[in-house]
Scaffold this motif. Sequence first.
Motif, PDB file in Angstrom:
ATOM      1  N   ALA A  53     -15.001  -9.095  32.706  1.00 15.62           N
ATOM      2  CA  ALA A  53     -14.054  -8.960  31.610  1.00 15.62           C
ATOM      3  C   ALA A  53     -13.462 -10.330  31.318  1.00 15.62           C
ATOM      4  N   ALA A  54     -12.956 -10.481  30.097  1.00 19.63           N
ATOM      5  CA  ALA A  54     -12.396 -11.768  29.698  1.00 19.63           C
ATOM      6  C   ALA A  54     -11.046 -12.011  30.359  1.00 19.63           C
ATOM      7  N   THR A  55     -10.318 -10.965  30.709  1.00 20.64           N
ATOM      8  CA  THR A  55      -8.993 -11.106  31.295  1.00 20.64           C
ATOM      9  C   THR A  55      -9.070 -10.910  32.801  1.00 20.64           C
ATOM     10  N   PRO A  56      -8.694 -11.939  33.562  1.00 20.46           N
ATOM     11  CA  PRO A  56      -8.706 -11.769  35.010  1.00 20.46           C
ATOM     12  C   PRO A  56      -7.599 -10.804  35.455  1.00 20.46           C
ATOM     13  N   PRO A  57      -7.756 -10.188  36.601  1.00 17.64           N
ATOM     14  CA  PRO A  57      -6.744  -9.240  37.077  1.00 17.64           C
ATOM     15  C   PRO A  57      -5.440  -9.948  37.433  1.00 17.64           C
ATOM     16  N   VAL A  58      -4.378  -9.174  37.502  1.00 21.67           N
ATOM     17  CA  VAL A  58      -3.042  -9.665  37.831  1.00 21.67           C
ATOM     18  C   VAL A  58      -2.868  -9.661  39.350  1.00 21.67           C
ATOM     19  N   GLU A 149     -10.663  -6.715  42.497  1.00 21.76           N
ATOM     20  CA  GLU A 149      -9.680  -5.768  41.980  1.00 21.76           C
ATOM     21  C   GLU A 149      -9.521  -4.553  42.882  1.00 21.76           C
ATOM     22  N   LYS A 150      -8.286  -4.052  42.933  1.00 19.51           N
ATOM     23  CA  LYS A 150      -8.021  -2.773  43.589  1.00 19.51           C
ATOM     24  C   LYS A 150      -8.618  -1.676  42.712  1.00 19.51           C
ATOM     25  N   VAL A 151      -8.968  -0.559  43.333  1.00 25.17           N
ATOM     26  CA  VAL A 151      -9.496   0.577  42.580  1.00 25.17           C
ATOM     27  C   VAL A 151      -8.662   1.819  42.865  1.00 25.17           C
ATOM     28  N   ASP A 152      -8.669   2.732  41.892  1.00 22.35           N
ATOM     29  CA  ASP A 152      -7.946   3.988  42.084  1.00 22.35           C
ATOM     30  C   ASP A 152      -8.806   4.953  42.906  1.00 22.35           C
ATOM     31  N   GLY A 153      -8.344   6.156  43.097  1.00 25.11           N
ATOM     32  CA  GLY A 153      -9.056   7.138  43.906  1.00 25.11           C
ATOM     33  C   GLY A 153     -10.447   7.475  43.397  1.00 25.11           C
ATOM     34  N   ALA A 154     -10.697   7.259  42.108  1.00 26.53           N
ATOM     35  CA  ALA A 154     -12.008   7.538  41.525  1.00 26.53           C
ATOM     36  C   ALA A 154     -12.906   6.300  41.526  1.00 26.53           C
ATOM     37  N   GLY A 155     -12.415   5.208  42.102  1.00 35.41           N
ATOM     38  CA  GLY A 155     -13.219   3.994  42.184  1.00 35.41           C
ATOM     39  C   GLY A 155     -13.156   3.109  40.950  1.00 35.41           C
ATOM     40  N   ARG A 156     -12.202   3.367  40.053  1.00 37.19           N
ATOM     41  CA  ARG A 156     -12.062   2.566  38.834  1.00 37.19           C
ATOM     42  C   ARG A 156     -11.078   1.426  39.072  1.00 37.19           C
ATOM     43  N   THR A 161      -5.310  -7.536  41.678  1.00 36.17           N
ATOM     44  CA  THR A 161      -6.075  -8.014  42.824  1.00 36.17           C
ATOM     45  C   THR A 161      -5.578  -7.341  44.104  1.00 36.17           C
ATOM     46  N   ARG A 162      -6.356  -7.468  45.139  1.00 36.54           N
ATOM     47  CA  ARG A 162      -5.910  -6.998  46.448  1.00 36.54           C
ATOM     48  C   ARG A 162      -4.723  -7.845  46.885  1.00 36.54           C
TER      49      ARG A 162
END
Length: 191
Positions: A53-58, A149-156, A161-162
Amino acid sequence: SGRSRMAHSMDDMMRMSFDDLRSAVHACPVATASTSGINALSRLPSASSTFGAATPPVVPDSVSELQVFFFGEGAAKYAAPATRVKALDAHRASMVCKDKNDFILFEPLEDAVRANKRVVVTAPLEGTQAMRSAQAYYATSLAQWLCEEKVDGAGRPYGQTRDEEPTLRKKFSRAQILAILRFGGCDGAAR
């Protein structure tokens, strides 16, 4: 089948060789002993190629539960004592890294200290014996792990970031994470 190119079933993963499995689960390319350290910095992917993605995670801001120490080339330059990120001398780094292997590369960190490679040491804040439970990592390995990136319970993935240390499971502060990302060559991989 609706799965992305990176997704594998548990059965697929159980049949993979260790190297194939490690390659399949890492978003950033794995550094080797010959590429870890300062020379690996130019080979790390940009934030957009790491996350697609163009935007890096927070980078989330948490209350720090850890002390962080840098050892190796540029350690003093990247240290930020006000944020509990300090440079570590060779003797203490050798003691902490004795008989420890990197959690991604499985290479002896004692050798990395002797070669003056970049190593990050983490220790709990509390107690006079905190260095006894200290953990050590190649700076590139920990930085790559933290910029995922951290993921939710569904793996999204959900755009953060961690922020936990991989072994002690204690929180880094935002300033500590950003310092580790810079020291490990992933500067710009998160905002």
